[in-house]
Scaffold this motif. Structure first.
Motif, PDB file in Angstrom:
ATOM      1  N   THR A  82     -14.304  70.393  18.876  1.00  0.00           N
ATOM      2  CA  THR A  82     -13.219  71.233  19.017  1.00  0.00           C
ATOM      3  C   THR A  82     -13.573  72.395  19.946  1.00  0.00           C
ATOM      4  O   THR A  82     -14.522  72.469  20.674  1.00  0.00           O
ATOM      5  CB  THR A  82     -12.555  72.139  17.764  1.00  0.00           C
ATOM      6  OG1 THR A  82     -11.571  72.446  17.659  1.00  0.00           O
ATOM      7  CG2 THR A  82     -13.803  72.828  17.246  1.00  0.00           C
ATOM      8  N   LEU A  96     -11.009  63.020   9.092  1.00  0.00           N
ATOM      9  CA  LEU A  96     -11.653  62.372   9.997  1.00  0.00           C
ATOM     10  C   LEU A  96     -12.672  61.336   9.420  1.00  0.00           C
ATOM     11  O   LEU A  96     -12.643  60.215   9.801  1.00  0.00           O
ATOM     12  CB  LEU A  96     -12.314  63.223  11.185  1.00  0.00           C
ATOM     13  CG  LEU A  96     -11.464  63.829  12.137  1.00  0.00           C
ATOM     14  CD1 LEU A  96     -12.268  64.864  13.040  1.00  0.00           C
ATOM     15  CD2 LEU A  96     -10.422  62.916  12.920  1.00  0.00           C
ATOM     16  N   TYR A 107      -9.693  60.580  16.564  1.00  0.00           N
ATOM     17  CA  TYR A 107      -8.888  61.817  17.100  1.00  0.00           C
ATOM     18  C   TYR A 107      -7.581  62.223  16.380  1.00  0.00           C
ATOM     19  O   TYR A 107      -6.986  61.251  15.750  1.00  0.00           O
ATOM     20  CB  TYR A 107      -8.683  61.372  18.739  1.00  0.00           C
ATOM     21  CG  TYR A 107      -7.628  60.387  19.070  1.00  0.00           C
ATOM     22  CD1 TYR A 107      -6.505  60.800  19.376  1.00  0.00           C
ATOM     23  CD2 TYR A 107      -8.072  59.058  18.850  1.00  0.00           C
ATOM     24  CE1 TYR A 107      -5.586  59.571  19.506  1.00  0.00           C
ATOM     25  CE2 TYR A 107      -7.201  58.000  19.031  1.00  0.00           C
ATOM     26  CZ  TYR A 107      -5.909  58.300  19.440  1.00  0.00           C
ATOM     27  OH  TYR A 107      -5.270  57.275  19.791  1.00  0.00           O
ATOM     28  N   LEU A 142      -8.178  60.620  23.419  1.00  0.00           N
ATOM     29  CA  LEU A 142      -9.093  61.827  22.787  1.00  0.00           C
ATOM     30  C   LEU A 142      -8.739  63.012  23.353  1.00  0.00           C
ATOM     31  O   LEU A 142      -8.611  62.974  24.617  1.00  0.00           O
ATOM     32  CB  LEU A 142     -10.391  61.273  22.730  1.00  0.00           C
ATOM     33  CG  LEU A 142     -11.024  60.506  21.701  1.00  0.00           C
ATOM     34  CD1 LEU A 142     -10.189  59.086  21.845  1.00  0.00           C
ATOM     35  CD2 LEU A 142     -12.666  60.386  21.900  1.00  0.00           C
ATOM     36  N   ASN A 146      -9.815  68.125  19.387  1.00  0.00           N
ATOM     37  CA  ASN A 146      -9.856  67.505  18.139  1.00  0.00           C
ATOM     38  C   ASN A 146     -10.276  66.099  18.186  1.00  0.00           C
ATOM     39  O   ASN A 146      -9.350  64.978  18.667  1.00  0.00           O
ATOM     40  CB  ASN A 146      -8.208  67.337  17.704  1.00  0.00           C
ATOM     41  CG  ASN A 146      -7.961  66.921  16.558  1.00  0.00           C
ATOM     42  OD1 ASN A 146      -8.982  66.311  15.663  1.00  0.00           O
ATOM     43  ND2 ASN A 146      -6.856  67.113  15.864  1.00  0.00           N
ATOM     44  N   MET A 147     -11.419  65.597  18.258  1.00  0.00           N
ATOM     45  CA  MET A 147     -12.113  64.492  18.283  1.00  0.00           C
ATOM     46  C   MET A 147     -13.403  64.284  17.574  1.00  0.00           C
ATOM     47  O   MET A 147     -14.159  65.111  17.243  1.00  0.00           O
ATOM     48  CB  MET A 147     -12.172  64.000  19.811  1.00  0.00           C
ATOM     49  CG  MET A 147     -13.297  64.907  20.499  1.00  0.00           C
ATOM     50  SD  MET A 147     -13.338  64.513  22.290  1.00  0.00           S
ATOM     51  CE  MET A 147     -14.568  63.114  22.311  1.00  0.00           C
ATOM     52  N   ASP A 168     -12.502  63.720  28.057  1.00  0.00           N
ATOM     53  CA  ASP A 168     -12.474  63.244  26.654  1.00  0.00           C
ATOM     54  C   ASP A 168     -11.772  61.872  26.845  1.00  0.00           C
ATOM     55  O   ASP A 168     -12.073  60.890  26.069  1.00  0.00           O
ATOM     56  CB  ASP A 168     -12.157  64.278  25.803  1.00  0.00           C
ATOM     57  CG  ASP A 168     -10.729  65.176  26.468  1.00  0.00           C
ATOM     58  OD1 ASP A 168     -10.418  64.704  27.685  1.00  0.00           O
ATOM     59  OD2 ASP A 168     -10.283  66.050  26.343  1.00  0.00           O
ATOM     60  N   GLY A 172     -13.070  58.024  25.735  1.00  0.00           N
ATOM     61  CA  GLY A 172     -12.272  57.494  24.785  1.00  0.00           C
ATOM     62  C   GLY A 172     -12.033  56.105  25.268  1.00  0.00           C
ATOM     63  O   GLY A 172     -11.933  54.992  24.475  1.00  0.00           O
ATOM     64  N   TYR A 183      -6.525  56.752  15.701  1.00  0.00           N
ATOM     65  CA  TYR A 183      -5.820  57.892  15.615  1.00  0.00           C
ATOM     66  C   TYR A 183      -5.496  58.296  14.014  1.00  0.00           C
ATOM     67  O   TYR A 183      -5.282  57.634  13.494  1.00  0.00           O
ATOM     68  CB  TYR A 183      -4.474  57.734  16.506  1.00  0.00           C
ATOM     69  CG  TYR A 183      -3.437  58.639  15.980  1.00  0.00           C
ATOM     70  CD1 TYR A 183      -3.844  60.040  16.116  1.00  0.00           C
ATOM     71  CD2 TYR A 183      -2.128  58.623  15.866  1.00  0.00           C
ATOM     72  CE1 TYR A 183      -2.697  61.284  16.033  1.00  0.00           C
ATOM     73  CE2 TYR A 183      -1.160  59.415  15.822  1.00  0.00           C
ATOM     74  CZ  TYR A 183      -1.513  60.601  15.638  1.00  0.00           C
ATOM     75  OH  TYR A 183      -0.631  61.811  15.587  1.00  0.00           O
TER      76      TYR A 183
END
Length: 227
Positions: A82, A96, A107, A142, A146-147, A168, A172, A183
């Motif tokens: 993050t 997650l 993500y 991604l 938030n991943m 990012d 991905g 997702y």
């Protein structure tokens, strides 16, 4: 699950306490929380250490280099990321982790804070629609705020590419060749509206590039377009 949380930070002493408080308050506790001090000239390192984070120094300025330094330093099997100006909701890691078995990356959505209620709602639901569309197109989007990635897979994919932005998203796309990239709509993170610097139109145009851009541009050496 052994999850390391990585937060890249360049001169983030003002925002960092909120991000760390949100991460340490997770219902699923991380193995460790790493703040990557990316050539900061303020008290980023001191603030991170005082609040209980492990600090990794990255003298080469740039978010891609900071993310890669955090990925390499992480001790967990999974590495969640993050941003220093972002506030993961309390069940972020839990949500997650629920979808992690069999995946190589996950993500979730974002919502702006520090804006009017209608702008906050627009940012969240507009972004959710965007992510749903990208998922249908087979183009995972991604976002560094938030991943979560399986460390072994991310390293096998070469880690974060050395680009100015979109590192990012590009990672991905590479991870998609190694396994499922999922997702997770329930894994919400709030993020600072400073991303709206310049207004909504430039911000939306940058997001459109992720939708229209050719991922082959990166693999051919042309991946340095602004995110």
């Amino acid at each position: 699950m052994r999850i390391s949380v990585v937060i890249p930070a360049h001169n983030e002493e003002a925002y960092l306490p909120g991000a760390l408080e949100a991460v340490f308050a997770q219902t699923l506790k991380p193995l460790e929380v790493i703040v990557v001090d990316n050539a900061s000239s303020d008290r980023t390192r001191e603030v991170a250490e005082a609040l209980g984070a492990r600090v990794v120094l990255c003298g080469r300025k740039g978010v891609a280099f900071a993310r890669q330094a955090g990925l390499l330093a992480a001790r967990g099997e999974w590495v969640a990321m993050t941003d220093a100006d972002s506030l993961p909701t309390p069940r972020w890691l839990e949500r997650l982790a629920e979808k992690a078995p069999g995946a190589v990356a996950l993500y979730g959505p974002l919502r702006f804070y520090g804006v009017s209620p209608w702008e906050a709602a627009f940012s969240e639901w507009g972004y959710r629609a965007f992510l749903n569309l990208m998922a249908l197109l087979g183009r995972p989007n991604l976002a560094g705020a938030n991943m979560m990635v399986l460390k072994e897979a991310a390293l096998r994919a070469g880690g974060f590419p050395e680009v100015e932005a979109r590192e990012d998203v590009l990672l991905g796309w590479k991870l998609k060749a190694l396994g499922p990239v999922r997702y997770v709509p329930e894994a919400l993170v709030l993020t600072s509206a400073r991303r709206l610097k310049g207004g909504w139109l430039p911000f939306l145009l940058r997001q459109a590039r992720n939708l229209l851009g050719d991922p082959r541009g990166y693999f051919g050496g042309g991946g340095e377009r602004e995110r």
